[in-house]
Design a protein around this motif. Structure first.
Motif, PDB file in Angstrom:
ATOM      1  N   ASP A 132      47.997 -16.603 -46.880  1.00 61.73           N
ATOM      2  CA  ASP A 132      47.371 -16.561 -48.008  1.00 61.73           C
ATOM      3  C   ASP A 132      47.613 -17.773 -48.676  1.00 61.73           C
ATOM      4  N   ILE A 133      48.535 -18.407 -48.559  1.00 58.76           N
ATOM      5  CA  ILE A 133      48.760 -19.617 -49.164  1.00 58.76           C
ATOM      6  C   ILE A 133      49.241 -20.678 -48.021  1.00 58.76           C
ATOM      7  N   ALA A 134      48.565 -22.003 -47.996  1.00 60.56           N
ATOM      8  CA  ALA A 134      48.966 -23.093 -47.141  1.00 60.56           C
ATOM      9  C   ALA A 134      48.516 -24.391 -47.739  1.00 60.56           C
ATOM     10  N   LYS A 135      49.157 -25.402 -47.382  1.00 59.73           N
ATOM     11  CA  LYS A 135      48.727 -26.784 -47.513  1.00 59.73           C
ATOM     12  C   LYS A 135      47.557 -27.445 -46.736  1.00 59.73           C
ATOM     13  N   GLU A 136      47.497 -26.676 -45.589  1.00 59.29           N
ATOM     14  CA  GLU A 136      46.284 -27.200 -44.565  1.00 59.29           C
ATOM     15  C   GLU A 136      45.867 -25.789 -43.989  1.00 59.29           C
ATOM     16  N   PRO A 137      44.852 -25.999 -43.206  1.00 59.89           N
ATOM     17  CA  PRO A 137      44.421 -24.792 -42.562  1.00 59.89           C
ATOM     18  C   PRO A 137      45.472 -24.300 -41.160  1.00 59.89           C
ATOM     19  N   ARG A 138      45.664 -23.120 -41.487  1.00 59.14           N
ATOM     20  CA  ARG A 138      46.423 -22.247 -40.555  1.00 59.14           C
ATOM     21  C   ARG A 138      46.045 -21.162 -40.015  1.00 59.14           C
ATOM     22  N   PHE A 139      44.781 -21.431 -39.258  1.00 61.40           N
ATOM     23  CA  PHE A 139      44.159 -20.359 -38.674  1.00 61.40           C
ATOM     24  C   PHE A 139      44.631 -20.327 -36.992  1.00 61.40           C
ATOM     25  N   ALA A 140      45.132 -19.023 -36.719  1.00 61.11           N
ATOM     26  CA  ALA A 140      45.159 -18.650 -35.382  1.00 61.11           C
ATOM     27  C   ALA A 140      44.747 -17.581 -34.627  1.00 61.11           C
ATOM     28  N   ILE A 141      44.581 -17.372 -33.237  1.00 63.83           N
ATOM     29  CA  ILE A 141      44.227 -16.316 -32.593  1.00 63.83           C
ATOM     30  C   ILE A 141      45.335 -15.328 -32.527  1.00 63.83           C
ATOM     31  N   ASP A 142      45.092 -14.168 -32.764  1.00 59.35           N
ATOM     32  CA  ASP A 142      46.273 -12.993 -32.190  1.00 59.35           C
ATOM     33  C   ASP A 142      45.626 -12.203 -31.110  1.00 59.35           C
ATOM     34  N   THR A 143      46.169 -12.197 -30.079  1.00 54.16           N
ATOM     35  CA  THR A 143      45.497 -11.167 -29.106  1.00 54.16           C
ATOM     36  C   THR A 143      46.824 -10.210 -28.742  1.00 54.16           C
ATOM     37  N   SER A 144      47.545  -9.888 -29.709  1.00 55.00           N
ATOM     38  CA  SER A 144      48.875  -9.025 -29.558  1.00 55.00           C
ATOM     39  C   SER A 144      48.811  -7.564 -30.070  1.00 55.00           C
ATOM     40  N   ARG A 145      47.729  -7.469 -30.721  1.00 59.25           N
ATOM     41  CA  ARG A 145      47.580  -6.359 -31.562  1.00 59.25           C
ATOM     42  C   ARG A 145      48.358  -5.918 -32.529  1.00 59.25           C
ATOM     43  N   SER A 146      48.905  -7.166 -33.063  1.00 62.65           N
ATOM     44  CA  SER A 146      49.635  -7.266 -34.195  1.00 62.65           C
ATOM     45  C   SER A 146      49.047  -6.658 -35.494  1.00 62.65           C
ATOM     46  N   PHE A 147      49.869  -5.768 -36.238  1.00 59.84           N
ATOM     47  CA  PHE A 147      49.295  -5.684 -37.812  1.00 59.84           C
ATOM     48  C   PHE A 147      49.950  -6.732 -38.707  1.00 59.84           C
ATOM     49  N   THR A 148      49.364  -7.103 -39.787  1.00 60.86           N
ATOM     50  CA  THR A 148      49.612  -8.001 -40.631  1.00 60.86           C
ATOM     51  C   THR A 148      50.005  -7.677 -42.004  1.00 60.86           C
ATOM     52  N   GLY A 149      50.970  -8.311 -42.745  1.00 54.16           N
ATOM     53  CA  GLY A 149      51.310  -8.109 -44.156  1.00 54.16           C
ATOM     54  C   GLY A 149      50.400  -8.530 -45.244  1.00 54.16           C
ATOM     55  N   ASP A 150      50.839  -8.278 -46.327  1.00 51.70           N
ATOM     56  CA  ASP A 150      49.793  -8.685 -47.286  1.00 51.70           C
ATOM     57  C   ASP A 150      49.952 -10.210 -47.749  1.00 51.70           C
ATOM     58  N   THR A 151      50.798 -10.734 -46.805  1.00 52.81           N
ATOM     59  CA  THR A 151      50.861 -12.288 -47.227  1.00 52.81           C
ATOM     60  C   THR A 151      49.541 -13.037 -46.058  1.00 52.81           C
ATOM     61  N   THR A 152      48.873 -12.228 -45.503  1.00 45.29           N
ATOM     62  CA  THR A 152      48.045 -12.782 -44.520  1.00 45.29           C
ATOM     63  C   THR A 152      46.465 -11.993 -44.657  1.00 45.29           C
ATOM     64  N   ALA A 153      45.603 -12.711 -44.081  1.00 43.31           N
ATOM     65  CA  ALA A 153      44.232 -12.138 -44.006  1.00 43.31           C
ATOM     66  C   ALA A 153      43.791 -12.116 -42.561  1.00 43.31           C
ATOM     67  N   LEU A 154      42.761 -11.443 -42.210  1.00 49.36           N
ATOM     68  CA  LEU A 154      42.174 -11.548 -40.657  1.00 49.36           C
ATOM     69  C   LEU A 154      40.680 -11.405 -40.708  1.00 49.36           C
TER      70      LEU A 154
END
Length: 218
Positions: A103-125
């Motif tokens: 949710d906070i970054a200086k530049e784009p940090r978009f990634a593919i997740d294929t591990s079926r991970s859950f994400t915390g409240d400092t992320t979005a999907l």
């Protein structure tokens, strides 16, 4: 996690890999040995005796407060002490291949997740594995657009919250442009070395810029 699964193999069903914002790099996720017990609303906790016993150590703190003035417990609600307090009705999207970002970054940090991970409240999907979209979102064009959309905070960081990211206009490519950009992203995800990544990113930037009618220089 290992102890809970050793005690009862069924525990693995509701122990999920967890990703937080700092784990997400550009293009890929740096997975850590971090896990979440996801006891959603309606879970049959007696089916998971090892997890029930584990959580019971904190039962007083996990039980919903009857009033806001109670000293111990979680916020008042109609959930059970062992359940996640919010409904999280979209939880099935975590089990899908998806694009994740902090949710906070200086530049784009978009990634593919294929591990079926859950994400915390400092992320979005974004519940898709569209490599063309991933390429556009990680491009310099997207950074330029975020500069127009997002507020900045101390240190020059952008707020990559969904309400801002969803405002990024995504160009509709021709089939050949889509295929070319997807191919470049696939090469990056194949983990090339530093200089090669920079070359691939520069080509993505140039192609995306042309789609938006912008100069192609980085």
């Amino acid at each position: 996690r290992a102890e809970l699964i050793a005690a009862d193999p069924k525990s693995a069903e509701i122990i999920k890999p967890l990703v937080v914002g700092r784990d997400i790099a550009r293009w890929r996720v740096n997975y850590q040995d971090r896990w979440l017990i996801f006891t959603r609303r309606g879970v049959r906790i007696d089916d998971y005796p090892a997890i029930k016993a584990h959580l019971a150590r904190w039962k007083a703190d996990l039980t919903p407060k009857r009033t806001r003035h109670d000293k111990r417990g979680r916020k008042p609600g109609n959930y059970q002490w062992y359940e996640i307090q919010d409904t999280v009705e979209y939880y099935a999207q975590f089990d899908m291949p998806k694009i994740v970002f902090p949710d906070i970054a200086k530049e784009p940090r978009f990634a593919i997740d294929t591990s079926r991970s859950f994400t915390g409240d400092t992320t979005a999907l974004i519940p898709t594995e569209d490599l063309y979209l991933l390429g556009v979102l990680n491009s310099q064009v997207a950074l330029h657009l975020m500069d127009q959309i997002s507020p900045t905070i101390r240190g020059g960081f952008y707020r990559y919250k969904p309400q801002y990211v969803r405002q990024i206009p995504i160009a509709r490519p021709s089939p050949s442009d889509r295929t070319a950009i997807e191919g470049l992203v696939e090469k990056i995800l194949a983990q090339p070395q530093g200089a090669e990544i920079s070359e691939l990113e520069a080509e993505i930037d140039a192609r995306v810029a042309r789609l938006y009618g912008l100069p192609s220089g980085r």
